[in-house]
Design a protein around this motif. Structure first.
Motif, PDB file in Angstrom:
ATOM      1  N   LEU A  10       1.014  -0.973   0.168  1.00  0.00           N
ATOM      2  CA  LEU A  10      -0.041   0.047   0.227  1.00  0.00           C
ATOM      3  C   LEU A  10       1.297   1.377  -0.275  1.00  0.00           C
ATOM      4  O   LEU A  10       1.834   0.952   0.709  1.00  0.00           O
ATOM      5  N   VAL A  11       0.526   1.976  -0.964  1.00  0.00           N
ATOM      6  CA  VAL A  11       1.562   3.396  -0.612  1.00  0.00           C
ATOM      7  C   VAL A  11       0.695   4.405  -1.032  1.00  0.00           C
ATOM      8  O   VAL A  11      -0.781   4.202  -1.680  1.00  0.00           O
ATOM      9  N   GLN A  12       0.704   5.486  -0.900  1.00  0.00           N
ATOM     10  CA  GLN A  12      -0.396   6.928  -1.479  1.00  0.00           C
ATOM     11  C   GLN A  12       0.069   7.736  -2.469  1.00  0.00           C
ATOM     12  O   GLN A  12       1.483   7.152  -3.193  1.00  0.00           O
ATOM     13  N   ALA A  13      -0.264   8.331  -3.339  1.00  0.00           N
ATOM     14  CA  ALA A  13      -0.324   8.110  -4.908  1.00  0.00           C
ATOM     15  C   ALA A  13       0.269   9.383  -4.578  1.00  0.00           C
ATOM     16  O   ALA A  13       1.383  10.374  -3.469  1.00  0.00           O
ATOM     17  N   GLY A  14       1.996   9.412  -5.858  1.00  0.00           N
ATOM     18  CA  GLY A  14       3.128   9.935  -5.844  1.00  0.00           C
ATOM     19  C   GLY A  14       4.267   9.538  -5.144  1.00  0.00           C
ATOM     20  O   GLY A  14       5.666   9.141  -5.695  1.00  0.00           O
ATOM     21  N   GLY A  15       3.703   7.803  -4.710  1.00  0.00           N
ATOM     22  CA  GLY A  15       5.041   6.813  -4.175  1.00  0.00           C
ATOM     23  C   GLY A  15       5.839   6.355  -5.501  1.00  0.00           C
ATOM     24  O   GLY A  15       5.425   6.271  -6.281  1.00  0.00           O
TER      25      GLY A  15
END
Length: 126
Positions: A10-15
């Protein structure tokens, strides 16, 4: 050929994330390698593919400039470096392999690949 994929999460947008796919059971240098993905309710699509030589590389348009596929023949591993991730990149990512002879071509149709890993889930939150 056995393929073991890892690196999803799981990663945030832009990661960023880096996927790895380790191959065993056949000489890696004779394998065309690719990453596919399948999102919810979507067809499986080729994200990136790399030739035996590593000189010929394919990216689907939506990931060009953000993703990089590479191979390390000494480690029998193919990688997918994913930067600037977007929510629409959310999918199960699968690595695939097929035996080849000629060094400078790749394949992009799922039905052309004979070996598949188990998939790793990538979730990008907005």
């Amino acid at each position: 050929v056995q393929l073991q994929a890892s690196g999803g999460g799981l990663v945030q947008a832009g990661g960023s994330l880096r996927l790895s796919c380790a191959a065993s059971g056949r000489a890696f240098i004779y394998l065309i390698m690719a990453w596919f993905r399948q999102g919810p309710g979507k067809e499986r699509e080729a994200v990136a593919a790399i030739s035996l030589s590593g000189d010929e590389i394919y990216y689907t348009d939506s990931v060009k400039g953000r993703f990089t596929i590479s191979r390390d023949d000494a480690k029998s591993t193919v990688y997918l470096q994913m930067n600037s991730l977007k929510p629409e990149d959310t999918a199960v990512y699968l690595c695939a392999a097929v035996n080849a002879i000629y060094p400078n071509y790749y394949l992009t149709r799922a039905r052309d690949y004979t070996n598949w890993g188990q998939g790793t889930l990538v979730t990008v939150s907005s």
